[in-house]
Write an enzyme that holds these catalytic residues in place. Structure first.
Site, short mmCIF file in Angstrom:
data_model
loop_
_atom_site.label_atom_id
_atom_site.label_comp_id
_atom_site.label_asym_id
_atom_site.label_seq_id
_atom_site.Cartn_x
_atom_site.Cartn_y
_atom_site.Cartn_z
N TYR A 191 4.44 -3.09 24.73
CA TYR A 191 2.98 -3.26 24.69
C TYR A 191 2.48 -4.14 25.81
O TYR A 191 3.28 -4.75 26.54
CB TYR A 191 2.56 -3.82 23.32
CG TYR A 191 2.83 -5.31 23.14
CD1 TYR A 191 4.13 -5.80 22.98
CD2 TYR A 191 1.79 -6.22 23.15
CE1 TYR A 191 4.36 -7.16 22.83
CE2 TYR A 191 2.01 -7.59 22.98
CZ TYR A 191 3.31 -8.04 22.82
OH TYR A 191 3.54 -9.38 22.68
N ARG A 248 14.99 9.95 10.65
CA ARG A 248 15.29 8.60 11.10
C ARG A 248 16.71 8.58 11.68
O ARG A 248 17.67 8.79 10.95
CB ARG A 248 15.18 7.61 9.93
CG ARG A 248 15.42 6.17 10.34
CD ARG A 248 15.26 5.22 9.15
NE ARG A 248 15.49 3.84 9.56
CZ ARG A 248 16.70 3.29 9.65
NH1 ARG A 248 17.79 3.98 9.34
NH2 ARG A 248 16.84 2.03 10.04
N HIS A 251 19.18 6.41 14.56
CA HIS A 251 19.27 5.29 15.50
C HIS A 251 19.38 5.75 16.94
O HIS A 251 18.84 5.14 17.85
CB HIS A 251 20.49 4.42 15.17
CG HIS A 251 20.31 3.57 13.95
ND1 HIS A 251 20.61 2.25 13.91
CD2 HIS A 251 19.84 3.87 12.72
CE1 HIS A 251 20.35 1.75 12.73
NE2 HIS A 251 19.88 2.73 11.98
N LYS A 268 8.51 -6.75 27.20
CA LYS A 268 7.39 -7.00 26.29
C LYS A 268 7.49 -5.99 25.14
O LYS A 268 6.74 -5.01 25.04
CB LYS A 268 6.04 -6.91 27.02
CG LYS A 268 4.94 -7.66 26.28
CD LYS A 268 3.78 -7.99 27.18
CE LYS A 268 2.57 -8.50 26.42
NZ LYS A 268 2.74 -9.79 25.75
N GLU A 281 9.84 -20.98 26.94
CA GLU A 281 8.45 -20.50 26.86
C GLU A 281 7.94 -20.77 25.45
O GLU A 281 8.65 -21.32 24.61
CB GLU A 281 8.36 -19.01 27.20
CG GLU A 281 9.10 -18.09 26.25
CD GLU A 281 8.85 -16.60 26.52
OE1 GLU A 281 7.92 -16.25 27.25
OE2 GLU A 281 9.60 -15.78 25.95
C1 LIG Z 1 6.60 -14.42 24.56
C2 LIG Z 1 5.46 -14.46 25.53
N1 LIG Z 1 5.59 -15.18 26.66
C3 LIG Z 1 4.58 -15.26 27.56
C4 LIG Z 1 3.37 -14.62 27.34
C5 LIG Z 1 2.26 -14.73 28.36
O1 LIG Z 1 2.14 -13.54 29.11
P1 LIG Z 1 0.77 -13.12 29.82
O2 LIG Z 1 0.35 -14.29 30.65
O3 LIG Z 1 1.14 -11.96 30.65
O4 LIG Z 1 -0.22 -12.82 28.75
C6 LIG Z 1 3.20 -13.85 26.19
C7 LIG Z 1 1.93 -13.15 25.95
O5 LIG Z 1 1.69 -12.59 24.92
C8 LIG Z 1 4.28 -13.75 25.26
O6 LIG Z 1 4.16 -13.03 24.15
#
Ligand SMILES: Cc1ncc(COP(=O)(O)O)c(C=O)c1O
Length: 289
Positions: A37, A105, A107, A152, A184
């Site tokens: 996403y 379903r 895997h 992501k 992070e």
């Molecule tokens: C785990 C994670 N790290 C960093 C970010 C920041 O990313 P961005 O600046 O591209 O929104 C997000 C944003 O949702 C995130 O989910």
């Protein structure tokens, strides 16, 4: 031509009201979180850093062995059609691509699939941004997530359970620790300031390559502030003069309290003020373009 304002969602080629958007229970996104996403802000009707978000979307798709579902131009057209009816209001666009529904379903990845492509938009609440800019509290937690945090992925159970621990302690975010280093936040990238130097961890599989992170680095350097990408040890995090967490919809969050202790002098930092102002000016310059 723009679509009707009640059509605030897009699903597989069709614009429709969000409540009418339905996918199969066999969708691999639903069964396995087999999808990726993006969240893209739009200010005054203009998508912010769209190309960077689309580049990351395509990297995420490649990382999970999926092909791009449409060209960048087609994405821009779809997303602009979603935000256009909402005029100048600030919007957050969510888009998701999954590997679609199989016959049952299984895997194993299907050799052929019909991706599910979805997008929706919602207003960005200005009052929550105001509150954040007065300073937030955070806690540190061990990162329990998987090893491919650069993707992501819609598999966010680790992120949301960690975030909930922060919320349960009246904090806005959790800063995650892996092998003695801070990486992070659960939904944000990390920066610290020490002796006027801005430091953020390097891009690797421990963190999402944030679009805001890159812009903040770019703006800090442009403002003549020394900025480096290197590992941040847990101790350095606690000794930092300033801590910031960045994301597309929350921008640059100043962390004024960490594990119930003041960060630096417990006030908004001077370097944060400088970079945050540069960020607002950058946004405003796009509004008038
Ligand atoms: C785990 C994670 N790290 C960093 C970010 C920041 O990313 P961005 O600046 O591209 O929104 C997000 C944003 O949702 C995130 O989910």
């Amino acid at each position: 031509m723009s679509v009707s304002s009640s059509h605030n969602a897009y699903l597989n080629g069709e614009f429709l009201p969000l409540a009418k958007a339905k996918v199969s229970v066999l969708d691999r996104g639903f069964l396995f979180a087999d999808g990726v996403y993006e969240v893209i802000p739009a200010y005054a009707g203009k998508l912010f850093r769209l190309q960077q978000h689309l580049d990351r979307l395509n990297s995420s798709l490649t990382a999970i062995s999926m092909k791009p579902v449409m060209s960048d131009r087609q994405w821009a057209d779809v997303l602009n059609k979603l935000i256009e009816p909402r005029g100048q209001s600030d919007q957050s666009v969510y888009l998701q691509v999954t590997r679609g529904a199989g016959k049952n379903r299984d895997h194993q990845l299907p050799s052929e699939y019909q991706a599910t492509t979805f997008a929706m938009c919602q207003a960005i609440a200005a009052d929550s941004l105001d509150k954040i800019s007065r300073g937030i509290s955070a806690i540190t937690l061990d990162d329990i997530r998987w090893d491919w945090c650069h993707i992501k992925s819609v598999a966010l159970l680790g992120n949301i359970l960690l975030k909930q621990q922060a919320c349960d302690q009246d904090c806005t975010e959790a800063i995650l620790l892996r092998d003695g280093y801070a990486t992070e936040g659960t939904a944000s990238n990390l920066f610290i300031v020490k002796n006027n130097q801005v430091i953020t961890p390097p891009k690797n599989h421990n963190l999402l390559p944030g679009v805001t992170r890159d812009l903040v680095l770019e703006l800090a350097i442009k403002a003549g502030i020394s900025a480096t990408e290197r590992e941040i040890s847990e101790q350095e995090l606690f000794d930092a003069d300033e801590i910031w967490l960045t994301s597309s919809t929350k921008q640059i969050m100043p962390v004024v309290e960490l594990n119930r202790q003041a960060v630096g002098n417990g006030q908004l930092g001077d370097v944060w003020r400088q970079v945050s102002t540069a960020y607002s000016q950058f946004k405003d310059s796009l509004r008038t373009q």
